[in-house]
Design an enzyme around this catalytic site. Sequence first.
Site, PDB file in Angstrom:
ATOM      1  N   ARG A  73     -26.821  42.989 -54.502  1.00  0.00           N
ATOM      2  CA  ARG A  73     -27.732  43.699 -55.411  1.00  0.00           C
ATOM      3  C   ARG A  73     -28.264  42.830 -56.523  1.00  0.00           C
ATOM      4  O   ARG A  73     -29.436  42.918 -56.875  1.00  0.00           O
ATOM      5  CB  ARG A  73     -27.118  45.007 -55.928  1.00  0.00           C
ATOM      6  CG  ARG A  73     -25.952  44.903 -56.836  1.00  0.00           C
ATOM      7  CD  ARG A  73     -24.975  46.014 -56.611  1.00  0.00           C
ATOM      8  NE  ARG A  73     -24.173  45.685 -55.440  1.00  0.00           N
ATOM      9  CZ  ARG A  73     -23.794  46.565 -54.523  1.00  0.00           C
ATOM     10  NH1 ARG A  73     -24.120  47.816 -54.628  1.00  0.00           N
ATOM     11  NH2 ARG A  73     -23.069  46.166 -53.505  1.00  0.00           N
ATOM     12  N   THR A  74     -27.419  41.958 -57.101  1.00  0.00           N
ATOM     13  CA  THR A  74     -27.908  41.180 -58.248  1.00  0.00           C
ATOM     14  C   THR A  74     -29.019  40.223 -57.808  1.00  0.00           C
ATOM     15  O   THR A  74     -30.066  40.130 -58.447  1.00  0.00           O
ATOM     16  CB  THR A  74     -26.746  40.408 -58.906  1.00  0.00           C
ATOM     17  OG1 THR A  74     -25.729  41.348 -59.242  1.00  0.00           O
ATOM     18  CG2 THR A  74     -27.200  39.697 -60.156  1.00  0.00           C
ATOM     19  N   LYS A 101     -22.930  19.129 -50.377  1.00  0.00           N
ATOM     20  CA  LYS A 101     -22.728  17.712 -50.002  1.00  0.00           C
ATOM     21  C   LYS A 101     -22.064  16.933 -51.126  1.00  0.00           C
ATOM     22  O   LYS A 101     -21.992  15.716 -51.083  1.00  0.00           O
ATOM     23  CB  LYS A 101     -24.079  17.066 -49.688  1.00  0.00           C
ATOM     24  CG  LYS A 101     -24.808  17.664 -48.510  1.00  0.00           C
ATOM     25  CD  LYS A 101     -26.113  16.908 -48.281  1.00  0.00           C
ATOM     26  CE  LYS A 101     -26.926  17.541 -47.178  1.00  0.00           C
ATOM     27  NZ  LYS A 101     -28.283  16.990 -47.138  1.00  0.00           N
ATOM     28  N   ARG A 123     -25.731  32.187 -60.541  1.00  0.00           N
ATOM     29  CA  ARG A 123     -24.398  32.774 -60.355  1.00  0.00           C
ATOM     30  C   ARG A 123     -23.492  31.697 -59.772  1.00  0.00           C
ATOM     31  O   ARG A 123     -23.866  31.021 -58.808  1.00  0.00           O
ATOM     32  CB  ARG A 123     -24.446  33.979 -59.417  1.00  0.00           C
ATOM     33  CG  ARG A 123     -23.052  34.442 -59.000  1.00  0.00           C
ATOM     34  CD  ARG A 123     -23.065  35.722 -58.220  1.00  0.00           C
ATOM     35  NE  ARG A 123     -23.315  36.869 -59.083  1.00  0.00           N
ATOM     36  CZ  ARG A 123     -23.153  38.140 -58.705  1.00  0.00           C
ATOM     37  NH1 ARG A 123     -22.757  38.408 -57.477  1.00  0.00           N
ATOM     38  NH2 ARG A 123     -23.392  39.123 -59.537  1.00  0.00           N
ATOM     39  N   HIS A 151     -21.353  38.783 -67.138  1.00  0.00           N
ATOM     40  CA  HIS A 151     -22.426  39.230 -66.247  1.00  0.00           C
ATOM     41  C   HIS A 151     -23.331  40.088 -67.136  1.00  0.00           C
ATOM     42  O   HIS A 151     -23.328  41.312 -67.034  1.00  0.00           O
ATOM     43  CB  HIS A 151     -21.798  40.042 -65.112  1.00  0.00           C
ATOM     44  CG  HIS A 151     -22.713  40.374 -63.978  1.00  0.00           C
ATOM     45  ND1 HIS A 151     -24.062  40.081 -63.977  1.00  0.00           N
ATOM     46  CD2 HIS A 151     -22.465  40.989 -62.783  1.00  0.00           C
ATOM     47  CE1 HIS A 151     -24.592  40.504 -62.848  1.00  0.00           C
ATOM     48  NE2 HIS A 151     -23.646  41.051 -62.098  1.00  0.00           N
TER      49      HIS A 151
HETATM   50  C1  NCD Z   1     -20.097  42.590 -59.545  1.00  0.00           C
HETATM   51  C2  NCD Z   1     -20.013  41.096 -59.671  1.00  0.00           C
HETATM   52  O1  NCD Z   1     -20.411  40.338 -58.792  1.00  0.00           O
HETATM   53  O2  NCD Z   1     -19.572  40.687 -60.731  1.00  0.00           O
HETATM   54  N1  NCD Z   1     -21.098  43.051 -58.729  1.00  0.00           N
HETATM   55  C3  NCD Z   1     -22.371  43.135 -59.215  1.00  0.00           C
HETATM   56  O3  NCD Z   1     -22.942  42.168 -59.673  1.00  0.00           O
HETATM   57  N2  NCD Z   1     -22.965  44.331 -59.191  1.00  0.00           N
HETATM   58  C4  NCD Z   1     -18.790  43.229 -59.342  1.00  0.00           C
HETATM   59  C5  NCD Z   1     -17.980  42.874 -58.143  1.00  0.00           C
HETATM   60  O4  NCD Z   1     -18.199  41.899 -57.459  1.00  0.00           O
HETATM   61  O5  NCD Z   1     -17.038  43.642 -57.877  1.00  0.00           O
END
Ligand code: NCD
Length: 322
Positions: A73-74, A101, A123, A151
């Site tokens: 989703r992100t 690499k 990320r 986050h």
């Molecule tokens: C979360 C994450 O990746 O920090 N998910 C998200 O971004 N909606 C939470 C998770 O991974 O459980």
Amino acid sequence: MPARPDIEAEIHARLVPFPKPHLLGVEDLSPEEALRLLDLADAFAGLNELPRRSLELLKGLTQANLFFENSTRTRSSFEIAGKRLGADVVNLDVATSSTAKGETLSDTAATIDAMGCDLMVVRHAGEGSVAEVAGAVKASVINAGDGKNEHPTQALLDALTIRRAFGRLDGLTVAIVGDLRHSRVARSNARLLPRLGVKLRMAGPPPLMPENPVQGVELADSLDAAVAGADVVMMLRIQRERMDASVAPSPEAYAQAWGLNRDRLALAAAGAKVMHPGPMNRDVEMDSTLADDRNVSLIRDQVRNGVAVRMAVLASLAARRS
Ligand code: NCD
């Protein structure tokens, strides 16, 4: 629904340059700045309800999404947000990238930056890694999750979702329950929601409680104690990928002790809502019937509002650069 010209006018009226060069954590925003960003995201949420949703605030700008950890989703939400605003969006294919690499993260980021990049969404599994990238590039960097640390756009979309559901944040009681120790979502929410007037409670199995006490947050010792009288109950995923298998509870035992169901939710305030950042383990963290009940569950709203919040962050960072 307001007419498109009114929505566009509202967006332009609310759009102010982002206060910092990057969004690395929620503390990059003062409470006033966070609330202004939510106001802008509200206007974008209005745009997103129209049949044609684009508004070319990022035209001519390049946005690179560098996701070195799994994401559904992100990543798609940032991609949709950037495209909706007219940016040229590039997704780096991490499996075949040079970091695989042996290149350092900063070198990979600086390489993409040198191609001409204005906005970089990152990320990575390392805490502080996204801040390191910010120090190595000219682009404005957005932290889309750095290990267990932060986050920020998730906390902002959670705040927006709660505010849209209740019409306010101030004075509400929110309980966050589950794997607090490994959760960047919990950490960012703990740093944001109390500053916006929310009374925040947290609870989870002892081995999954936070390592350090969280300022301004009440810790409860059971799910029932956390839920009692709460307006919102946010359940977190057990992050098995971040824990030693020996401390990971079985799904059945976890659901028994820490899974949210209707009986337990009955302890919450009248009209209480449930949330989950996803991905959710159905019937482990939360009963499926609860998660799917649109009268109670805000899970889909969280996803929808995520696009609006990311549009607001991208547009404000771009406004700072122009
Ligand atoms: C979360 C994450 O990746 O920090 N998910 C998200 O971004 N909606 C939470 C998770 O991974 O459980």
